[in-house]
Design a protein around this motif. Structure first.
Motif, PDB file in Angstrom:
ATOM      1  N   LEU A 183      -6.680 -30.725 -41.934  1.00 32.50           N
ATOM      2  CA  LEU A 183      -6.449 -29.674 -41.052  1.00 32.50           C
ATOM      3  C   LEU A 183      -5.482 -28.555 -41.297  1.00 32.50           C
ATOM      4  O   LEU A 183      -5.332 -27.396 -40.880  1.00 32.50           O
ATOM      5  CB  LEU A 183      -6.270 -29.963 -39.563  1.00 32.50           C
ATOM      6  CG  LEU A 183      -7.437 -30.993 -38.904  1.00 32.50           C
ATOM      7  CD1 LEU A 183      -7.100 -31.434 -37.683  1.00 32.50           C
ATOM      8  CD2 LEU A 183      -8.520 -29.990 -39.039  1.00 32.50           C
ATOM      9  N   SER A 226       3.789 -42.856 -32.623  1.00 29.79           N
ATOM     10  CA  SER A 226       5.200 -43.526 -32.406  1.00 29.79           C
ATOM     11  C   SER A 226       4.794 -44.510 -31.305  1.00 29.79           C
ATOM     12  O   SER A 226       4.270 -44.467 -30.262  1.00 29.79           O
ATOM     13  CB  SER A 226       6.143 -42.511 -32.045  1.00 29.79           C
ATOM     14  OG  SER A 226       5.916 -41.764 -30.860  1.00 29.79           O
ATOM     15  N   TYR A 262       4.231 -45.735 -36.415  1.00 24.69           N
ATOM     16  CA  TYR A 262       4.820 -45.243 -37.535  1.00 24.69           C
ATOM     17  C   TYR A 262       6.291 -45.154 -37.713  1.00 24.69           C
ATOM     18  O   TYR A 262       7.119 -45.240 -38.528  1.00 24.69           O
ATOM     19  CB  TYR A 262       4.400 -43.663 -37.689  1.00 24.69           C
ATOM     20  CG  TYR A 262       5.012 -42.506 -36.859  1.00 24.69           C
ATOM     21  CD1 TYR A 262       6.489 -42.245 -36.948  1.00 24.69           C
ATOM     22  CD2 TYR A 262       4.368 -41.830 -36.084  1.00 24.69           C
ATOM     23  CE1 TYR A 262       6.871 -41.168 -36.027  1.00 24.69           C
ATOM     24  CE2 TYR A 262       4.862 -40.956 -35.335  1.00 24.69           C
ATOM     25  CZ  TYR A 262       6.195 -40.636 -35.318  1.00 24.69           C
ATOM     26  OH  TYR A 262       6.595 -39.563 -34.489  1.00 24.69           O
ATOM     27  N   LYS A 320       1.505 -35.277 -25.953  1.00 24.47           N
ATOM     28  CA  LYS A 320       0.508 -36.481 -25.709  1.00 24.47           C
ATOM     29  C   LYS A 320      -0.806 -35.988 -25.114  1.00 24.47           C
ATOM     30  O   LYS A 320      -0.862 -36.031 -23.833  1.00 24.47           O
ATOM     31  CB  LYS A 320       1.179 -37.520 -24.870  1.00 24.47           C
ATOM     32  CG  LYS A 320       0.655 -38.942 -24.864  1.00 24.47           C
ATOM     33  CD  LYS A 320       1.517 -39.946 -24.564  1.00 24.47           C
ATOM     34  CE  LYS A 320       1.465 -40.219 -23.147  1.00 24.47           C
ATOM     35  NZ  LYS A 320       2.238 -41.265 -22.591  1.00 24.47           N
ATOM     36  N   GLY A 333      -2.059 -36.751 -30.643  1.00 17.02           N
ATOM     37  CA  GLY A 333      -2.392 -35.362 -30.568  1.00 17.02           C
ATOM     38  C   GLY A 333      -3.489 -34.751 -29.927  1.00 17.02           C
ATOM     39  O   GLY A 333      -4.386 -35.689 -29.602  1.00 17.02           O
ATOM     40  N   GLY A 334      -3.613 -33.492 -29.572  1.00 20.53           N
ATOM     41  CA  GLY A 334      -4.728 -32.969 -29.164  1.00 20.53           C
ATOM     42  C   GLY A 334      -5.956 -33.421 -30.010  1.00 20.53           C
ATOM     43  O   GLY A 334      -6.940 -33.788 -29.090  1.00 20.53           O
ATOM     44  N   LEU A 342      -1.452 -33.842 -40.298  1.00 23.50           N
ATOM     45  CA  LEU A 342      -0.001 -33.856 -40.625  1.00 23.50           C
ATOM     46  C   LEU A 342       0.568 -33.056 -41.944  1.00 23.50           C
ATOM     47  O   LEU A 342       1.517 -32.319 -41.680  1.00 23.50           O
ATOM     48  CB  LEU A 342       0.841 -35.131 -40.772  1.00 23.50           C
ATOM     49  CG  LEU A 342       0.578 -36.140 -39.310  1.00 23.50           C
ATOM     50  CD1 LEU A 342       0.731 -37.322 -39.540  1.00 23.50           C
ATOM     51  CD2 LEU A 342       1.440 -35.414 -38.174  1.00 23.50           C
ATOM     52  N   VAL A 370      -9.972 -28.623 -29.595  1.00 25.33           N
ATOM     53  CA  VAL A 370      -9.836 -29.907 -30.236  1.00 25.33           C
ATOM     54  C   VAL A 370     -11.152 -30.662 -30.343  1.00 25.33           C
ATOM     55  O   VAL A 370     -11.102 -31.190 -31.283  1.00 25.33           O
ATOM     56  CB  VAL A 370      -8.813 -30.668 -29.371  1.00 25.33           C
ATOM     57  CG1 VAL A 370      -7.082 -29.955 -29.415  1.00 25.33           C
ATOM     58  CG2 VAL A 370      -8.986 -30.991 -28.090  1.00 25.33           C
ATOM     59  N   PRO A 395      -1.365 -25.883 -31.017  1.00 19.85           N
ATOM     60  CA  PRO A 395      -0.533 -25.374 -32.245  1.00 19.85           C
ATOM     61  C   PRO A 395      -0.815 -24.201 -32.736  1.00 19.85           C
ATOM     62  O   PRO A 395       0.086 -23.229 -33.190  1.00 19.85           O
ATOM     63  CB  PRO A 395      -0.555 -26.628 -33.086  1.00 19.85           C
ATOM     64  CG  PRO A 395      -0.858 -27.864 -32.158  1.00 19.85           C
ATOM     65  CD  PRO A 395      -1.839 -27.219 -31.309  1.00 19.85           C
TER      66      PRO A 395
HETATM   67  N1  LIG Z   1      -7.456 -26.191 -39.562  1.00 19.12           N
HETATM   68  C1  LIG Z   1      -7.956 -26.155 -38.042  1.00 19.12           C
HETATM   69  O1  LIG Z   1      -9.167 -25.631 -37.695  1.00 19.12           O
HETATM   70  C2  LIG Z   1      -7.157 -26.905 -37.142  1.00 19.12           C
HETATM   71  C3  LIG Z   1      -7.735 -27.036 -35.891  1.00 19.12           C
HETATM   72  C4  LIG Z   1      -7.056 -27.943 -35.101  1.00 19.12           C
HETATM   73  C5  LIG Z   1      -5.731 -27.961 -35.498  1.00 19.12           C
HETATM   74  N2  LIG Z   1      -5.313 -27.875 -36.290  1.00 19.12           N
HETATM   75  C6  LIG Z   1      -3.784 -28.017 -36.799  1.00 19.12           C
HETATM   76  O2  LIG Z   1      -3.926 -29.506 -36.581  1.00 19.12           O
HETATM   77  C7  LIG Z   1      -2.571 -30.165 -36.329  1.00 19.12           C
HETATM   78  C8  LIG Z   1      -2.614 -31.036 -35.214  1.00 19.12           C
HETATM   79  O3  LIG Z   1      -3.155 -30.611 -34.199  1.00 19.12           O
HETATM   80  P1  LIG Z   1      -2.942 -31.071 -32.656  1.00 19.12           P
HETATM   81  O4  LIG Z   1      -3.449 -30.191 -31.584  1.00 19.12           O
HETATM   82  O5  LIG Z   1      -3.487 -32.388 -32.707  1.00 19.12           O
HETATM   83  O6  LIG Z   1      -1.255 -31.035 -32.507  1.00 19.12           O
HETATM   84  P2  LIG Z   1      -0.397 -31.733 -31.579  1.00 19.12           P
HETATM   85  O7  LIG Z   1      -1.002 -32.128 -30.359  1.00 19.12           O
HETATM   86  O8  LIG Z   1       0.778 -30.864 -31.118  1.00 19.12           O
HETATM   87  O9  LIG Z   1      -0.009 -33.013 -32.143  1.00 19.12           O
HETATM   88  C9  LIG Z   1       1.177 -33.626 -31.344  1.00 19.12           C
HETATM   89  C10 LIG Z   1       1.345 -35.028 -31.590  1.00 19.12           C
HETATM   90  O10 LIG Z   1       1.517 -35.381 -32.954  1.00 19.12           O
HETATM   91  C11 LIG Z   1       1.902 -36.651 -33.240  1.00 19.12           C
HETATM   92  N3  LIG Z   1       3.050 -36.652 -34.361  1.00 19.12           N
HETATM   93  C12 LIG Z   1       3.834 -36.052 -34.884  1.00 19.12           C
HETATM   94  N4  LIG Z   1       4.323 -36.432 -36.009  1.00 19.12           N
HETATM   95  C13 LIG Z   1       3.655 -37.550 -36.282  1.00 19.12           C
HETATM   96  C14 LIG Z   1       3.765 -38.490 -37.352  1.00 19.12           C
HETATM   97  N5  LIG Z   1       4.460 -38.469 -38.427  1.00 19.12           N
HETATM   98  N6  LIG Z   1       2.691 -39.459 -37.440  1.00 19.12           N
HETATM   99  C15 LIG Z   1       1.788 -39.584 -36.360  1.00 19.12           C
HETATM  100  N7  LIG Z   1       1.661 -38.740 -35.273  1.00 19.12           N
HETATM  101  C16 LIG Z   1       2.701 -37.832 -35.290  1.00 19.12           C
HETATM  102  C17 LIG Z   1       2.914 -36.828 -32.149  1.00 19.12           C
HETATM  103  O11 LIG Z   1       3.104 -37.858 -31.641  1.00 19.12           O
HETATM  104  P3  LIG Z   1       4.508 -38.692 -31.572  1.00 19.12           P
HETATM  105  O12 LIG Z   1       5.246 -37.874 -30.544  1.00 19.12           O
HETATM  106  O13 LIG Z   1       3.932 -40.100 -31.184  1.00 19.12           O
HETATM  107  O14 LIG Z   1       5.230 -38.653 -32.752  1.00 19.12           O
HETATM  108  C18 LIG Z   1       2.145 -35.914 -30.977  1.00 19.12           C
HETATM  109  O15 LIG Z   1       1.600 -36.627 -29.872  1.00 19.12           O
HETATM  110  C19 LIG Z   1      -1.468 -28.802 -35.913  1.00 19.12           C
HETATM  111  O16 LIG Z   1      -1.002 -28.459 -37.211  1.00 19.12           O
HETATM  112  C20 LIG Z   1      -2.715 -27.854 -35.926  1.00 19.12           C
HETATM  113  O17 LIG Z   1      -2.282 -26.461 -35.904  1.00 19.12           O
HETATM  114  C21 LIG Z   1      -5.986 -27.320 -37.477  1.00 19.12           C
END
Ligand SMILES: NC(=O)c1ccc[n+]([C@@H]2O[C@H](COP(=O)([O-])OP(=O)(O)OC[C@H]3O[C@@H](n4cnc5c(N)ncnc54)[C@H](OP(=O)(O)O)[C@@H]3O)[C@@H](O)[C@H]2O)c1
Length: 331
Positions: A233, A175, A193, A323, A153-154, A212, A127, A42
């Protein structure tokens, strides 16, 4: 060489293209990696959307991408720990992995786990480093209870496994369609959820990993114990980080206003709150290599796209329903 570049800030479909650019040259302390696979995060999308303009220096056009796996084809004269031909993976902190070759400082490159493919290896750096750094900052210990939001998520899918490897009890949200998949990663209590409210299920957690933001950041304090920890995050910038950012008075005031609800919750629960910005860290990535090679951590790939279809890979991640991870196969 071919690369995926972002040429303007905005929607992915209008802002990224295939470009033909110069192959990078390397400094004394860098290696040149021939990319075999890269993965989409993301973060790549937020950079293109312009959401992080204030944080980094982005000069357009810029080659996208932070994760890479591949083989070293050149090394600088000061590089002592890596050799030409080594199979490696890295989080490319300066960005630019979505290209046929990428130059990376030796000190942030790790040997890829021997038991997985290049595609699997490319899915790990950002990740797994994020998840490792969250658990470290929260000092997660065996027997602690942690809630990990977005377990499918990742970041979540790695954080579940790393928290289990530390002996924690893991709650996670996802979900309905992903419940069984997330259970298989080792989570103790998977909360759907769509049909359940995690706030009535999780009580006195030692820590919440908030992936989130918005109401999830504030509500995290409702499920932690007194003195518990919330590591976000995506939430508001915490006071300590804001102080380190060398901002002017008005910018600091604005950030304090943005986190006012969180500040109230911190006081109510005598809690620790931190917004984490992940960083490259070879020791932590080496530890991940070890966990993967000993079978304690598995990679989770949703889809692999060929390089020609890279723009669709980014669009797929932009939908927010990935996923595990999305990988682009370069070779
Ligand atoms: N600050 C940092 O250094 C840092 C580092 C890494 C990532 N991040 C941020 O952290 C966030 C997550 O990253 P990621 O790579 O894990 O994202 P991702 O892989 O795109 O996350 C997608 C997943 O989120 C789930 N999801 C969406 N809405 C949800 C909800 N309300 N409740 C539970 N699950 C939900 C979805 O599952 P469902 O389809 O089942 O809803 C999907 O599997 C992003 O915004 C990213 O930019 C920040």
């Amino acid at each position: 060489m071919k690369a995926i570049q972002h040429i303007s800030y905005g929607e992915i479909s209008e802002s990224i293209i295939f470009s033909e650019i110069e192959k990078p040259t390397i400094n004394k302390d860098e290696v040149l990696i021939e990319s075999f696979a890269v993965s989409v995060n993301p973060l790549d999308i937020k950079v293109v959307n312009g959401k992080l303009k204030g944080l980094g220096k982005y000069t357009l056009p810029a080659t996208m991408g932070y994760d890479v796996s591949g083989k070293i084809v050149e090394k600088g004269e000061n590089v002592s720990n890596l050799n030409i031909g080594d199979e490696v993976y890295a989080y490319v902190a300066k960005q630019g992995s979505f290209a046929e070759f990428v130059s990376v400082k030796e000190n942030i490159v790790s040997l890829k786990p021997k038991n997985i493919s290049f595609e699997e290896a490319a899915s790990l750096p950002l990740v797994s480093l994020t998840a490792s750094q969250v658990l470290k900052r929260g000092k997660l210990e065996s027997g602690n209870k942690i809630l990990i939001h977005a377990g499918s998520g990742g970041v979540g899918s790695l954080a579940i496994q790393l928290a289990k490897a530390k002996g924690a009890y893991v709650y996670t949200t996802t979900s309905t369609d992903n419940v069984e998949w997330v259970k298989a990663l080792g989570a103790d209590r998977v909360i759907d959820y769509k049909t359940e409210d995690y706030k009535t299920i999780v009580k006195d957690a030692d820590m919440v990993l908030d992936t989130l933001g918005n109401e999830y950041t504030e509500d995290a304090f409702k499920v932690i114990k007194n003195g518990g920890k919330v590591i976000s995050l995506v939430g508001p910038v915490d006071k300590e980080t804001a102080n380190r950012m060398k901002l002017n008075f008005f910018a600091k005031l604005y950030l304090a206003w943005k986190r006012r609800k969180v500040t109230k919750q911190i006081k109510l629960k005598s809690a620790y709150y931190s917004l984490l910005f992940m960083r490259a860290n070879t020791n932590q990535l080496n530890a991940v290599t070890n966990l993967v090679e000993t079978g304690k951590v598995k990679t989770n790939i949703d889809k692999v796209f060929p390089f020609e279809d890279a723009i669709n890979a980014v669009l797929y991640v932009d939908k927010g329903r990935t996923k595990g991870k999305v990988v682009i196969k370069m070779k």
